[in-house]
Design a protein around this motif. Sequence first.
Motif, short mmCIF file in Angstrom:
data_model
loop_
_atom_site.label_atom_id
_atom_site.label_comp_id
_atom_site.label_asym_id
_atom_site.label_seq_id
_atom_site.Cartn_x
_atom_site.Cartn_y
_atom_site.Cartn_z
N ASP A 152 -13.02 -1.75 -1.43
CA ASP A 152 -12.08 -2.30 -0.47
C ASP A 152 -12.11 -1.44 0.80
O ASP A 152 -11.76 -0.25 0.73
CB ASP A 152 -10.68 -2.32 -1.07
N PRO A 153 -12.50 -1.99 1.95
CA PRO A 153 -12.58 -1.16 3.15
C PRO A 153 -11.22 -0.67 3.63
O PRO A 153 -11.13 0.32 4.34
CB PRO A 153 -13.22 -2.11 4.19
N GLY A 154 -10.16 -1.35 3.22
CA GLY A 154 -8.82 -0.93 3.62
C GLY A 154 -8.32 0.30 2.89
O GLY A 154 -7.65 1.15 3.46
N THR A 155 -8.67 0.41 1.58
CA THR A 155 -8.19 1.52 0.77
C THR A 155 -9.28 2.51 0.41
O THR A 155 -8.99 3.62 -0.03
CB THR A 155 -7.57 1.00 -0.54
N GLY A 156 -10.54 2.11 0.57
CA GLY A 156 -11.64 2.99 0.18
C GLY A 156 -11.77 3.17 -1.31
O GLY A 156 -12.30 4.16 -1.78
N THR A 157 -11.26 2.19 -2.09
CA THR A 157 -11.31 2.28 -3.54
C THR A 157 -11.97 1.04 -4.14
O THR A 157 -12.04 -0.01 -3.50
CB THR A 157 -9.90 2.43 -4.15
#
Length: 311
Positions: free
Chosen positions: A181-186
């Motif tokens: 997820d590019p928003g959370t980096g997870t």
Amino acid sequence: KQAEVYAKQSGLVQAVYVEEGDKVKKGELLAKIEDEEIRLSYQQAKNAYQLARDKYQRYLKLYQERMISEQDFKEIERAWRDAESNYKLYQLQLENTELRAPIDGVVIEKLCEPHQLLGAMEKAFTVAQLDQYQVIVYVTEEELGRLKVGQEVLLRIDAIDYEQEGYPHQGRVSEIGARVDPGTGTARVKILIPSPPPQAKPGMFARMKIITREKEKVFSIPKRALIREEPYQVWVIKAKKAYLKEIEVGMEDEYYIEVLKGISPQDLVVIAGQDALSEGALVRIINQPKKPVLEPSSQPNSKPGSGKGQE
């Protein structure tokens, strides 16, 4: 694994046959919606279908013998098809008055009672398979490369394991997300618990430890000895005086961190009372320092400077 059961047909609940906690089999009747009006319409549609079918079969012979026109036969055939569709529609509506379990499992949620009005697509039950659990975790992209499907996972559930130490249950990594997820980096990672404790309930929180590396004869110190990170620093005692030392670290687990450079196993490291220290301050040691042990131990990192390092 769980499945939600929705009412496909609106109406008053006639009867409920299960309670929360009941074990059910796939296809087992959970509840019944009143069907008197639908049943009458169904019976009418069934009779009309049977009459139209019999007429079609009679006139099929006449048509094959060229005793009726093709147009007359097509109208009879169309009437039979329409009656069949209407019959199947009411048959489906009648079947939809029965709410059945979609899977084998346990009823974990019951949201309807007799004489209650249920609307179409209103949730009535939740059935779950409790013989195994799945736990969802979100792993940072930096750590993702250290995981692989099938990897062992140690687990504890605080709500039921409060009298036990450590991680008494086991699982494995069953799925690793295909994207970050590019928003959370997870990325989403699924952990399968094939033999959960009987007290475990859906929705409980779990703590997990995933061992990604092991290393023998690790020189380590308790994490509580660290007073700063980036750079990592600890207080050491020499000749009854405190000195701040910068260290280089390696692997770490929940309680201990590996020391690569900066101090030796013979140094005395302060693990309590660091806030009162200053460079070169005189100190009085009030406890007996523990000697480091560099032989493998049956308990990983059981002492500072000892055992098998896990990360």
